[in-house]
Enzyme design. Structure first.
Site, short mmCIF file in Angstrom:
data_model
loop_
_atom_site.label_atom_id
_atom_site.label_comp_id
_atom_site.label_asym_id
_atom_site.label_seq_id
_atom_site.Cartn_x
_atom_site.Cartn_y
_atom_site.Cartn_z
N LEU A 83 0.82 -1.21 0.00
CA LEU A 83 0.00 0.00 0.00
C LEU A 83 0.86 1.26 0.00
CD1 LEU A 83 -2.53 -1.14 2.76
CD2 LEU A 83 -2.74 -1.44 0.29
N TYR A 92 1.39 10.90 -11.67
CA TYR A 92 1.02 9.90 -10.68
C TYR A 92 0.52 8.63 -11.38
CZ TYR A 92 -1.67 7.71 -6.88
OH TYR A 92 -2.20 6.84 -5.96
N LYS A 148 2.06 4.79 -11.37
CA LYS A 148 1.26 3.63 -10.98
C LYS A 148 1.24 2.58 -12.09
CE LYS A 148 -0.22 4.41 -6.79
NZ LYS A 148 0.15 3.48 -5.69
#
Length: 423
Positions: free
Chosen positions: A64, A119, A123
């Site tokens: 996470l 971002y 990812k």
């Protein structure tokens, strides 16, 4: 089972680790198949050398960890892709091919408003890294592209509009809604956690993403339009997903939160059906209340007979009140056309009486039904429509305390209450 949670101090990580601890410590028995012995919490403040030890011993990894709002754009790649690479390299060194979950984002699609997202690029790079790792090692890979998240402990004024609005409205702060019709796909933290526990048991929900976008998809469909792509449930899909999400506009969120704020004054609980977005948003809102608003005063109707206080009102579920009858006093002595009630004495010793209005075929008053009640042996007594009723405190020294439920909130413009003694 030994579980590694990276990013354990973040919003998702904190909720996940606390729920894993509940299972480990025997506080949550709903998943008897899960035997959790150790939880390795790794966060930005954790000694780096511990990661190697954790990767040697763990049986499942929840990755996470990530960067959401760095000072420099380049930190996205180092914080998201870079750490993912470090994690997987450590697992490789120890030949640990345990299942690995990756917390990615819908921004990784690089579609629509996410097309220029650094971002999202970081990812997406992390996703491909995990997929390659899975091909090389045969480890089970679980990549989740999460939409907007909300729930308790989410940081306001960061990357969650719901958290920001909850915090502002609960704490009387100024806020601005730039475009009320902007729609978000929202995922509640408890639904996310349930999916993580499913994944631990090997029952994750899998899907694929495609470009056959359609806004007019059916709510009963197994696919869900997101941005410019479609997510389709598929048992052997490359990606994983949480099956319960909500599509809500910013205006709808703010309107609901403003109605929640009024509850201490109106006592009216908004409609919050089981599984609804409203129910989950209300729970989230409450977690942002300042200490001064956790408790609130209630209006007490006081006279020589005792005290009557309304506690809670609901849109479709009636009203709950508490009645205190002083020793030797009688309360009630009235009837209703449609309203019906349930009386539950929780302390003291009393007598509840009720009698059907009017007379029988012989012209005689209908018989009185009497129910002796105590707080030591609680029972529910129903006040029937068309029956006048009362409650009598039989004690000379103790108050009689009764919890009362009515099928509808009291309406002073239509009280449906008519005086008539029972005897």
């Amino acid at each position: 089972m030994k579980i590694l949670v990276t990013g354990s101090g973040g919003f998702v990580g904190r909720n996940l680790t606390e729920n894993l601890k509940n299972i480990r410590d025997g506080k949550n028995l709903t998943r008897p198949e899960l035997n959790i012995t150790d939880i390795y919490e790794y966060d930005i403040s954790t000694e780096e050398s511990l990661l190697d030890n954790y990767c040697r011993d763990c049986d499942f990894v929840f990755n996470l960890a990530g960067v959401n709002r760095p000072k420099e754009q380049g930190e996205f790649m180092s914080g998201n892709y870079g750490f993912a690479s470090t994690l997987l390299d450590a697992l490789k060194r120890h030949h640990n091919t345990c299942p690995v979950m990756l917390s990615s984002s819908i921004q990784a699609t690089l579609i629509g408003r996410y097309a220029d997202s650094e971002y999202g690029r970081s990812k997406l790079a992390g996703e491909e890294l995990f997929f390659r790792y899975g091909q090389e090692t045969d480890a089970r890979i679980l990549v989740y592209r999460f939409p907007n998240l909300f729930g308790k402990w989410c940081r306001p004024n960061y990357n969650s509009a719901v958290a920001t609005f909850c915090n502002a409205i609960a704490n009387d702060k100024e806020y601005k809604v730039n475009d009320p019709v902007t729609e978000l796909e929202l995922l509640y933290i408890d639904d996310l956690i349930e999916e993580m526990l499913d994944a631990l048991e090997g029952r994750e929900h899998r899907c694929d993403y495609g470009d056959n976008y359609s806004c007019n998809h059916s709510s009963n469909d197994n696919s869900n339009a997101i941005g410019k792509i479609r997510r389709t449930e598929k048992p052997d899909g490359r990606f994983c997903y949480v099956p319960v999400t909500y599509h809500v506009t910013l205006g709808e969120i703010v309107d609901l939160l403003e109605s929640f704020k009024k509850m201490p004054d109106t006592l009216l609980i908004p409609e919050i059906p089981e599984g609804s977005f409203e129910k989950k948003l209300f729970s989230t809102y409450l977690s942002y209340l300042p200490e001064r608003d956790i408790s609130y005063d209630l209006f007490m109707n006081v006279d020589s007979r005792g005290v009557f206080t309304e506690l809670i009102k609901t849109v479709g579920g009636g009203q709950v009140s508490v009645n205190i009858t002083r020793p030797g006093n009688v309360r009630g002595q009235h009837w209703h056309n449609s309203k019906w009630e349930i009386f539950i004495v929780v302390s003291g010793h009393g007598l509840i009486q009720e009698r059907k209005i009017g007379r029988d075929e012989k012209g005689e008053p209908y018989p009185v039904h009497s129910f002796e009640v105590t707080g030591e042996q609680m029972k529910a007594v129903q006040m029937l429509p068309g029956y006048t009723h009362n409650i009598i405190n039989l004690s000379d020294t103790e108050d009689l305390i009764t919890v009362m439920w009515a099928n509808e909130p009291f309406n002073p413009e239509h009280p449906d209450t008519y005086f008539e003694k029972v005897e």
